[in-house]
Motif scaffolding. Structure first.
Motif, PDB file in Angstrom:
ATOM      1  N   UNK A  48     -27.697 -29.287  14.555  1.00  0.00           N
ATOM      2  CA  UNK A  48     -28.701 -30.349  14.544  1.00  0.00           C
ATOM      3  C   UNK A  48     -28.048 -31.625  15.058  1.00  0.00           C
ATOM      4  N   UNK A  49     -28.706 -32.265  15.991  1.00  0.00           N
ATOM      5  CA  UNK A  49     -28.209 -33.559  16.451  1.00  0.00           C
ATOM      6  C   UNK A  49     -29.102 -34.588  15.775  1.00  0.00           C
ATOM      7  N   UNK A 109     -25.775 -20.879  20.933  1.00  0.00           N
ATOM      8  CA  UNK A 109     -25.724 -22.156  20.233  1.00  0.00           C
ATOM      9  C   UNK A 109     -27.033 -22.898  20.487  1.00  0.00           C
ATOM     10  N   UNK A 110     -27.685 -23.274  19.403  1.00  0.00           N
ATOM     11  CA  UNK A 110     -28.924 -24.039  19.541  1.00  0.00           C
ATOM     12  C   UNK A 110     -28.633 -25.505  19.213  1.00  0.00           C
ATOM     13  N   UNK A 111     -28.923 -26.382  20.168  1.00  0.00           N
ATOM     14  CA  UNK A 111     -28.886 -27.816  19.871  1.00  0.00           C
ATOM     15  C   UNK A 111     -30.281 -28.157  19.368  1.00  0.00           C
ATOM     16  N   UNK A 119     -35.974 -40.208  19.198  1.00  0.00           N
ATOM     17  CA  UNK A 119     -36.303 -41.621  19.331  1.00  0.00           C
ATOM     18  C   UNK A 119     -35.355 -42.301  20.322  1.00  0.00           C
ATOM     19  N   UNK A 120     -34.072 -41.927  20.303  1.00  0.00           N
ATOM     20  CA  UNK A 120     -33.165 -42.555  21.272  1.00  0.00           C
ATOM     21  C   UNK A 120     -33.180 -41.817  22.610  1.00  0.00           C
ATOM     22  N   UNK A 121     -34.059 -40.809  22.705  1.00  0.00           N
ATOM     23  CA  UNK A 121     -34.255 -40.071  23.959  1.00  0.00           C
ATOM     24  C   UNK A 121     -32.975 -39.413  24.460  1.00  0.00           C
ATOM     25  N   UNK A 122     -32.252 -38.831  23.546  1.00  0.00           N
ATOM     26  CA  UNK A 122     -31.086 -38.049  23.937  1.00  0.00           C
ATOM     27  C   UNK A 122     -31.605 -36.761  24.569  1.00  0.00           C
ATOM     28  N   UNK A 123     -31.207 -36.491  25.807  1.00  0.00           N
ATOM     29  CA  UNK A 123     -31.772 -35.353  26.533  1.00  0.00           C
ATOM     30  C   UNK A 123     -30.992 -34.081  26.190  1.00  0.00           C
ATOM     31  N   UNK A 124     -31.446 -33.390  25.146  1.00  0.00           N
ATOM     32  CA  UNK A 124     -30.722 -32.193  24.700  1.00  0.00           C
ATOM     33  C   UNK A 124     -30.931 -31.028  25.647  1.00  0.00           C
ATOM     34  N   UNK A 125     -32.009 -31.073  26.420  1.00  0.00           N
ATOM     35  CA  UNK A 125     -32.253 -30.004  27.381  1.00  0.00           C
ATOM     36  C   UNK A 125     -31.155 -30.038  28.451  1.00  0.00           C
ATOM     37  N   UNK A 126     -30.912 -31.242  28.956  1.00  0.00           N
ATOM     38  CA  UNK A 126     -29.843 -31.385  29.960  1.00  0.00           C
ATOM     39  C   UNK A 126     -28.491 -31.044  29.338  1.00  0.00           C
ATOM     40  N   UNK A 142     -28.802 -23.353  24.027  1.00  0.00           N
ATOM     41  CA  UNK A 142     -30.237 -23.624  24.198  1.00  0.00           C
ATOM     42  C   UNK A 142     -30.610 -24.835  23.348  1.00  0.00           C
ATOM     43  N   UNK A 143     -31.807 -25.330  23.522  1.00  0.00           N
ATOM     44  CA  UNK A 143     -32.206 -26.451  22.673  1.00  0.00           C
ATOM     45  C   UNK A 143     -33.671 -26.337  22.307  1.00  0.00           C
ATOM     46  N   UNK A 144     -33.999 -26.877  21.169  1.00  0.00           N
ATOM     47  CA  UNK A 144     -35.403 -27.002  20.769  1.00  0.00           C
ATOM     48  C   UNK A 144     -35.514 -28.161  19.799  1.00  0.00           C
ATOM     49  N   UNK A 145     -36.760 -28.571  19.534  1.00  0.00           N
ATOM     50  CA  UNK A 145     -36.948 -29.673  18.609  1.00  0.00           C
ATOM     51  C   UNK A 145     -37.371 -29.153  17.239  1.00  0.00           C
TER      52      UNK A 145
END
Ligand code: SF4
Length: 429
Positions: A48-49, A109-111, A119-126, A142-145
């Protein structure tokens, strides 16, 4: 042959007006899905970020599991990260490098995005793309919200599975894909019933390990085991798969209808179906009857939580003799829960979303015998003399298919029995 198809009521709820509410909500965010997903996917890690709040939520939700070197953690955004995104990205890369160096068992690994990272628009996809390149071929990132802004409770699982769908290999094989993270014991029961009927091959999403990831294609038929997998289902359809409409496998009737939908699709004869299911159906009916003695004639009110509410209301009203006053769900996708709505007799208020104060007013006015709600409302309502069932248990307990049908009914009967016992003690004192 209609012997395995439940008889619908004179009027069901598919076309019932839906009370749509927006306002103050009392629900979990999608991060909580990590608690059951990390147990299911044995070579995955969920990073989790987020903030200390997110870490705190996971620690409280996971309970004692946090002492067992779980495969999840939080990369905590500090103030200096909030000041400059470049730093946050570099720091995330460093954290991931450190983690993967220490844990060579991790293959996926899932981010996981949170409110602060969004909110700070950290681009986890990139970030996921960048890190996949860096750690290929050993680890796919990979990433998801799972943030509270984007997701409610079980939607975290949906977001996780949906992000995996585009990465699945293509296949032309005619196959059944069972989708939804079930406890292993439940998944094994379902697989063995399907195998006895001769339905093959059957694959599962999520798989236990990255290497066992199922393929998907135009000849894939999808049987959802959970009603909250809206995005995953849409993603699978985009890959050419077909979603089998069926009620969800809760209770004897729901399980039979679910299995029968699969059986018809794969050409299983009614005789074979009966041979495989007769004994477990009888066991499930008997187990439900024991709890139905307590539940029969009682009214129930569902606060929105997990999207399991509609299928569960269908089970409790049809198989346990309860009356539903209100069935609230965080989100209603009629394409997916339509078969359950068809079987739920007209009567209850069907509500989507939440304005918790208004809903509490309706609940207090109705004085239902049993209220299904989250941990935040349960004790306050108990102190007002209402009997409650914590909704979270319905997600953490094995409740699907025949062998769990009695336990599922028992989860609802227990608080009513407890209240009766305590009332007896008070009377005696
Ligand atoms: S993701 Fe959002 S709602 Fe969930 S714990 Fe973090 S801050 Fe709270």
């Amino acid at each position: 042959m209609t012997g395995f198809t439940p008889a619908p009521p004179a009027a069901g709820c598919r076309n019932a007006p839906v009370l749509k509410e927006r306002g103050q909500r009392e629900v979990f965010c999608g991060l909580t899905g990590i608690i059951w997903l990390h147990r299911k996917m044995q070579d995955a890690f969920f990073l989790v970020v987020g903030s200390r709040t997110c870490a705190h939520l996971l620690q409280s939700a996971a309970g004692v599991m946090i002492f067992a070197e779980p495969r999840f953690g939080t990369a905590i955004l500090e103030e200096k990260d909030l000041a400059g995104l470049a730093d946050a990205n570099a720091e995330l890369d460093r954290e991931v490098d450190r983690l993967l160096a220490r844990r060579p068992d991790i293959k996926q690994l899932f981010l996981v995005g949170s409110c602060p990272s969004e909110v700070i628009k950290l681009d986890l996809h990139r970030a996921a793309e960048r890190l996949t390149e860096r750690h290929a071929p050993h680890v796919r990132v990979m990433n998801y919200s799972g943030s509270g802004i984007e997701t409610t409770f079980t939607e975290g699982e949906d977001a996780c599975l949906a992000t995996m769908v585009p990465t699945l290999p293509a296949t032309d094989e005619r196959q059944l894909l069972m989708v939804g993270a079930l406890p292993d014991v439940v998944e094994d029961q379902a697989l063995s019933l399907l195998a006895e009927m001769g339905v093959a091959p059957v694959r599962c999403l999520p798989a236990h390990r990255a290497a066992e990831a199922p393929g998907v294609g135009a000849h894939t038929v999808v049987a959802l085991t959970q009603p909250f997998l809206n995005e995953t289902a849409a993603g699978l359809e985009r890959r050419g798969a077909r979603i089998l409409p069926a009620p969800f496998p809760f209770g004897e009737e729901g399980t039979t209808a679910w299995l029968w939908a699969v059986a018809q699709e794969f050409g299983v004869s009614p005789e074979t179906f009966a041979k495989v299911t007769d004994a477990p159906r009888a066991r499930a009916r008997k187990a439900i009857a024991a709890a139905a003695e307590t539940l029969g004639g009682k009214s129930i009110f569902f606060f929105p939580d997990s999207q399991l509410e509609i299928p569960l209301a269908r089970f409790l009203t049809r198989e346990c003799g309860m009356t539903a006053v209100e069935v609230g769900a965080p989100f209603i996708n009629k394409q997916i829960v339509g078969p359950d709505l068809d079987l739920l007799a007209e009567g209850p208020v069907i509500a989507e979303g939440q304005d918790v104060d208004l809903q509490l007013d309706r609940c207090r006015a109705a004085r239902p015998d049993l209220t299904v709600c989250g941990l935040g409302l349960a004790n306050p309502l108990e102190s007002e003399g209402m009997t409650t069932k914590w909704a979270i248990e319905l997600v953490f307990t094995p409740v699907h298919f025949y062998e769990q049908a009695g336990d599922l009914a028992g989860l609802f009967a227990r608080p009513l029995r407890r209240r009766a016992i305590l009332a007896g003690l008070e009377g005696a004192a």
